[in-house]
Design an enzyme around this catalytic site. Structure first.
Site, short mmCIF file in Angstrom:
data_model
loop_
_atom_site.label_atom_id
_atom_site.label_comp_id
_atom_site.label_asym_id
_atom_site.label_seq_id
_atom_site.Cartn_x
_atom_site.Cartn_y
_atom_site.Cartn_z
CB THR A 193 -0.98 0.05 1.19
OG1 THR A 193 -0.26 0.28 2.40
CG2 THR A 193 -1.77 -1.23 1.32
CD GLU A 279 -3.31 12.15 0.83
OE1 GLU A 279 -2.33 12.29 0.06
OE2 GLU A 279 -4.46 11.93 0.42
CG ASN A 405 -6.47 13.35 -1.89
OD1 ASN A 405 -5.67 12.71 -2.58
ND2 ASN A 405 -6.60 13.15 -0.60
CB SER A 410 -2.39 23.35 -6.86
OG SER A 410 -2.77 22.92 -5.57
#
Length: 410
Positions: A193, A279, A405, A410
């Site tokens: 993973t 995250e 996400n 960016s």
């Protein structure tokens, strides 16, 4: 049987015979972030790896598979910021990366394990990597500074580096195992993973090294879920220099079991750190299912709970809505009797039982909220049948996950 594994500093350079480095080569826009990592052994090593099961696989996976057909390698090279997956000239560029490193290290290109992580679908800026290779090789360091640089160079959205090293005894000889890992998003079982690179000075045959790695991954890194997405680049690889001087492990004997236990111990600790750093996450969530007929049933039920978006959201909100755990088990595809299920939540703030024999218990909502406000939550579930159990590792689902996400490129 329990074994003693003692933490030591040094990460992947803690075992004898390894150097590491990390530099910024220009893949990532932020010049303060390293994006190219190298781990090199002083001698040829037994080597093994396990890979993503995603049918869409990054070019470096194919190259590394071929390089490890003989069970030998000398170096691990990885970049962040670009996945080299679904990209123009992908395999050609993965081979160019190996060739550039081989030239600087004076080793065969086939002795290099290569991987990439980052944005999918963009051509790897191979020219920047080739230009940085002399600097990367010159920066190789057998001290902790080298391991630290390599650990930081493979990070993408990770907020902290993930590194560990332990020592243990084999036949009266001290053996060391080190590792670094990256992983924060696109984390779901079906290999490792993430990217995880192990080094060890244990003397072990390539075949048994592969068996030990595969077994360790199954019960550790394959039990992590952040968001249900299996990456195109996942890999766990290991180099074994044999420089500790232990008797070569060439059979599945007592020494093999100790080594496998050390590898599993290390991989499990990394698995928890990967989940903790999911995250946007604010909490590590561990689900333990016990009382199963077999470990596979326990694992399947537990994994369904930690993978559930509704469970993750409830953990974020410190909401003891235990029906979400029951629901997640119900669609896991494993047989159990709901009328025998008991569920409790615990953390550093205490424990609260919420379900017994499939029915809700009266509990203090304020206490439950306090318990679920902890930074590490244990969801403890018994299904009341057998003696088998399994733990899986996840995190809460927060507003920041969507933000991270939504802004990834960016």
């Amino acid at each position: 049987m329990s074994h003693v594994f003692t933490d030591v500093p040094g990460g992947v350079t803690a075992p004898k015979g390894f150097r590491a480095s990390g530099v910024h080569c220009g893949i990532r826009k932020n010049t303060e972030k390293k994006d190219l990592a190298l781990i090199v052994a002083d001698c040829e090593c037994a080597a093994a790896a396990v890979y993503t099961t995603n049918l869409v696989q990054a070019a470096p996976i194919a190259v590394t598979r071929r390089h490890l057909l003989n069970g030998r390698a000398r170096a691990i090279l990885a970049n962040s910021g670009n996945a080299n997956a679904c990209a123009a000239d992908g395999e050609e560029n993965a081979l160019r990366v190996c060739a550039a490193a081989a030239k600087e290290l004076n080793i065969p290109a086939e002795d290099i394990i290569v991987n990439s992580t980052g944005v999918i679908g963009q051509r790897l800026p191979i020219e920047r990597i080739e230009a940085a290779m002399p600097e990367l090789a010159a920066a190789l360091d057998a001290g902790h500074g080298g391991a630290d640089a390599a650990a930081r160079a493979i990070m993408t959205t990770d907020t902290v580096k993930k590194e560990i090293a332990v020592t243990f005894e084999l036949g009266g000889v001290n053996v060391t195992l080190g590792a670094i890992a990256k992983g924060s998003g696109m984390v779901r079982p079906n290999m490792a993973t993430v990217l995880v690179f192990f080094t060890t000075d244990c003397a072990v045959s390539p075949g048994l090294l592969n068996d030990a790695l595969s077994d360790a991954v199954k019960v550790s890194l394959n039990r992590v879920s952040v968001d249900g997405d299996t990456s195109t680049n996942d890999m766990a690889a290991i180099l074994a220099s044999g420089m500790a001087g232990n008797k070569l492990i060439g059979a599945k004997n007592g020494d093999y079991e100790i080594f496998r236990a050390a590898l599993t111990h290390t991989a499990t600790r990394l698995a928890k750190e990967l989940a903790r750093d999911g995250e946007g996450a604010t909490k590590l969530v561990v689900c333990r299912v016990s009382g199963a007929d077999d470990e596979q049933t326990a694992e399947r039920l537990s994994m369904s709970v930690t993978s559930s978006s509704l469970v993750k959201a409830a953990m974020f909100g410190a909401d003891a809505n235990w029906g979400r755990e029951m629901c997640a088990m119900g669609y896991a595809g494993a047989r159990f009797d709901p009328s025998r299920v008991s569920i409790s939540f615990s953390s550093g703030n205490g424990e609260v039982a919420v379900c017994q024999n499939g029915c809700g218990l009266d509990f203090d909502e304020d206490k439950a909220k306090l318990v679920l406000s902890g930074k590490e939550i244990l969801i403890d579930i018994s299904i009341g049948r057998g003696t088998a159990s399994a733990e899986t590792y996840g995190c809460d689902l927060t507003y920041d996950y969507v933000r991270i996400n939504g802004e990834y490129r960016s």
